[in-house]
Design an enzyme around this catalytic site. Structure first.
Site, PDB file in Angstrom:
ATOM      1  N   HIS A 117       5.043 113.267  20.773  1.00  0.00           N
ATOM      2  CA  HIS A 117       6.138 113.675  20.704  1.00  0.00           C
ATOM      3  C   HIS A 117       7.056 112.645  19.873  1.00  0.00           C
ATOM      4  CE1 HIS A 117      10.271 115.584  21.557  1.00  0.00           C
ATOM      5  NE2 HIS A 117      10.750 114.437  21.592  1.00  0.00           N
ATOM      6  N   GLU A 118       6.990 111.487  20.573  1.00  0.00           N
ATOM      7  CA  GLU A 118       7.674 110.142  20.006  1.00  0.00           C
ATOM      8  C   GLU A 118       7.368 109.987  18.599  1.00  0.00           C
ATOM      9  OE1 GLU A 118      10.346 109.585  21.282  1.00  0.00           O
ATOM     10  OE2 GLU A 118      10.253 110.677  23.059  1.00  0.00           O
TER      11      GLU A 118
ATOM     12  N   HIS B 257       8.693 112.071  15.695  1.00  0.00           N
ATOM     13  CA  HIS B 257       9.818 111.672  14.978  1.00  0.00           C
ATOM     14  C   HIS B 257       9.843 110.703  13.891  1.00  0.00           C
ATOM     15  CE1 HIS B 257      12.392 113.733  17.970  1.00  0.00           C
ATOM     16  NE2 HIS B 257      11.981 112.916  18.883  1.00  0.00           N
TER      17      HIS B 257
END
Length: 643
Positions: A437-438, A441
């Site tokens: 998820h991170e 980004h």
């Protein structure tokens, strides 16, 4: 910070956590400042491929091999001519981050100027097809009256040091900048400075004089850049009234290894195992070399991983495991406590997961030219010097994670925290979905608007899609062989110790389990809430493509491509979403991002998945008749003719 955004925080609203988030006081949210009230306006337009006016034959044809020499008659010239034709009165500059993606589409980006000064939130992106013609384009150029007076003539603006102090005072930043100590040192570019003599920031603050498009006009502003750890900010301070802030962008949006292998999301799904030489042999190097030497620790061309118990900016000299034989095998069990007792295993897991993801994304098109994270780009384009800094057990917070994404050429930074909603507490590095998820980004911020522009997800709906993309990739990667479209998934379930995860609904194709529709975004102010709606649509897309093309062998890490097209529906969905990011305009909305995915399929497969894509979006209200309005969206379940 999301892409110069601090993107992340698995970004949890505090009310979904079992315990409140704790952190040192550097974070903006912890200093009683709501920077979301300073978001950039959402003003982009996207002209999809079938809406582009008919063009005469062009002399240049982009090369599917990725040959992107810039010369007379090439794709950059074609893009420039298109901009001149579309907006003949505009003044602008070419942003030096153009490239030809692995799908054969040339991506060219421009920034509008006035009196030689950037209008910072104006962008024009042109996508050139394999036939040398304009395929699609995005536009957020200012079409109003340009101020007649050139501020450079009378020097009618404040000193940059005053602007820095204005940003610090207005946002209550933990930075000290005493006038008698601070010096604004000119750097390359017009009215562009780096500040020396400050304290409290992770790096020297910067300022550049720009215009900002706001409320139908242009305001002269100092763009002040401050990296304070949990936030990496671009603060647009009025160039005459330094106590007035017009807008804020946050870049931070949340050998042999014994690890939870790729596809195992967390300790509930499987066991740790020893993995030998996990990198893809056909990529540039293994994970421990960057062209300057070998590193017998968790450092290499793509990433550098270490513990960071203080939560500070230092990382070079922080602890990381070392193994002269490149055997990174360390003990870990869920019962071990405190987290520092298994720091070697945590750092190794974080290094492994991130590197595998880097390699998977590379195969799918997020490579050097597209702005990926590498120290050495091996003369393949893009700007090097920017591996991902990975902080395990970061002491700046708990119950969360974040990723800071500055422009290409500057390292991204991931901060992974421990979670105290269980006993003993849990380490987010062991939940792959959080790491993926991170890191996503960083991907979405580099691809949207071009690698040199990290503020293209700073609007509310754009930032929401940033969260949605991150959830989507984390979910797609954890699919199991026996999964079907009836399989539901959560986010952050293990780390947060919440059976239903940290989102409002599970990701599901069942409208009873997850009833999210496009119009649900009305009135929402949380990027994570908006992101759940977007990811729910992408989950529909994922299963529509899997039902058509299969999910492939999910135990195999490397995507299989034939003529540049993934052979299974899972990786095809990921590829189309990535390619759509590169096509869409800066600060996109749902409708524009949907159209960009359709255009990506038109390039990649000649539109053979058009109906599967439309059915996914229309099911949740983003059909043909859907219209974006930030306060009152129009939903539609309508499909185009033929679907």
């Amino acid at each position: 910070m999301h892409g110069l955004l601090l993107a992340g925080l698995l970004a949890l609203p505090l009310n979904v956590l079992a315990h409140p988030t704790e952190s040192h006081s550097s974070g903006i949210s912890r200093r009683a400042i709501d920077i979301t009230s300073y978001r950039l306006p959402q003003i982009s337009k996207y002209t999809k491929s079938d809406a582009v006016p008919k063009q005469d034959d062009e002399s240049f044809t982009t090369s599917s091999t990725g040959d992107d020499n810039v010369s007379s008659g090439d794709y950059v010239t074609t893009a420039t001519d298109w901009l001149k034709k579309t907006l003949p009165k505009a003044t602008y500059r070419l942003v030096n981050d153009h490239y030809i993606g692995d799908s054969g589409i040339g991506h060219v980006h421009f920034r509008q100027t006035a009196h030689g000064i950037d209008i910072d939130n104006t962008d024009f992106n042109v996508n050139i097809g394999r036939d040398g013609k304009v395929f699609s384009f995005g536009n957020s150029f200012y079409d109003g009256e340009i101020p007649k007076a050139n501020p450079m003539v009378k020097r009618d603006f404040s000193d940059p040091v005053n602007a820095l102090q204005g940003a610090i005072q207005t946002l209550n930043l933990p930075v000290t900048a005493k006038p008698e100590n601070v010096k604004a040192k000119p750097v390359e570019g017009k009215e562009n400075f780096k500040f020396e003599g400050t304290s409290g920031a992770f790096s020297d603050p910067k300022a550049q004089l720009v215009y900002l498009q706001k409320d139908g006009g242009l305001v002269l502003s100092w763009k002040v850049e401050t990296d304070i750890g949990d936030n990496w900010l671009l603060t647009y301070v009025d160039a005459n009234k330094n106590d007035k802030v017009h807008s804020v962008v946050d870049y931070v949006s949340a050998a042999e290894y014994k690890v939870y292998p790729w596809g195992i999301n967390d300790p509930t799904e499987g066991n740790r195992t020893s993995i030998h030489l996990p990198w893809f042999k056909t990529l540039s190097t293994d994970w421990h070399i960057d062209g300057k030497g070998w590193y017998s620790t968790t450092r290499g061309n793509n990433a550098i991983a270490q513990e960071n118990p203080t939560g500070g900016p230092e990382y070079e000299n922080n602890y990381r495991p070392k193994s002269p034989l490149f055997i990174f095998k360390y003990p870990y069990s869920e019962a071990m406590t405190p987290p520092s007792s298994y720091r070697d295993a945590s750092i190794t897991q974080l290094f492994y997961t991130t590197n595998v993801y880097h390699d998977v994304l590379y195969i799918l098109g997020f490579n050097e030219k597209a702005g990926n994270f590498q120290v050495n780009n091996w003369n393949k384009g893009g700007v090097g010097g920017d591996f991902a800094i990975l902080n395990s057990q970061d002491g700046s917070g708990v119950n969360n994670a974040n990723f800071a994404t500055p422009p290409d050429g500057q390292p991204g930074r991931m901060r992974m925290y421990t979670w105290n909603a269980s006993t003993p507490e849990r380490d987010g590095c062991f939940e792959a979905g959080i790491v993926i998820h991170e890191y996503t980004h960083g991907v979405s911020n580099r691809l949207t608007g071009g690698p040199a522009n990290s503020r293209c997800l700073a609007a509310l709906e754009s930032g929401g899609m940033g969260e949605g993309w991150s959830d989507f990739f984390a979910t797609a990667i954890r699919l199991k062989a026996g999964d079907t479209r009836a399989t539901d998934y959560t986010m952050g379930e293990w780390a947060s110790n919440r059976p239903n995860g940290i989102r409002k609904y599970r990701y599901s194709t069942n409208l009873t389990t997850n009833p999210h529709m496009y119009v649900d975004a009305d009135g929402l102010t949380s990027v994570h809430a908006i992101g759940t709606i977007w990811a729910s649509m992408l989950y529909e897309l994922l299963w529509n493509l899997i039902d058509k093309h299969g999910k492939g062998n999910v135990t195999k890490v490397r995507p299989v491509l034939k003529n540049g097209v993934p052979t299974d529906g899972r990786h095809l969905a990921m590829k189309l979403v990535l390619d759509g990011m590169a096509l869409q305009p800066c600060l996109p909305n749902f409708v524009q991002a949907r159209d960009a995915i359709l255009d990506a399929d038109k390039v990649l497969t000649q539109g053979s998945n058009k109906c599967e894509i439309w059915k996914a979006f229309a099911k949740r209200g983003l059909g043909v008749g859907a219209v974006f309005n930030p306060s009152k969206r129009t939903g539609s379940n309508e499909l185009p003719a033929g679907c």
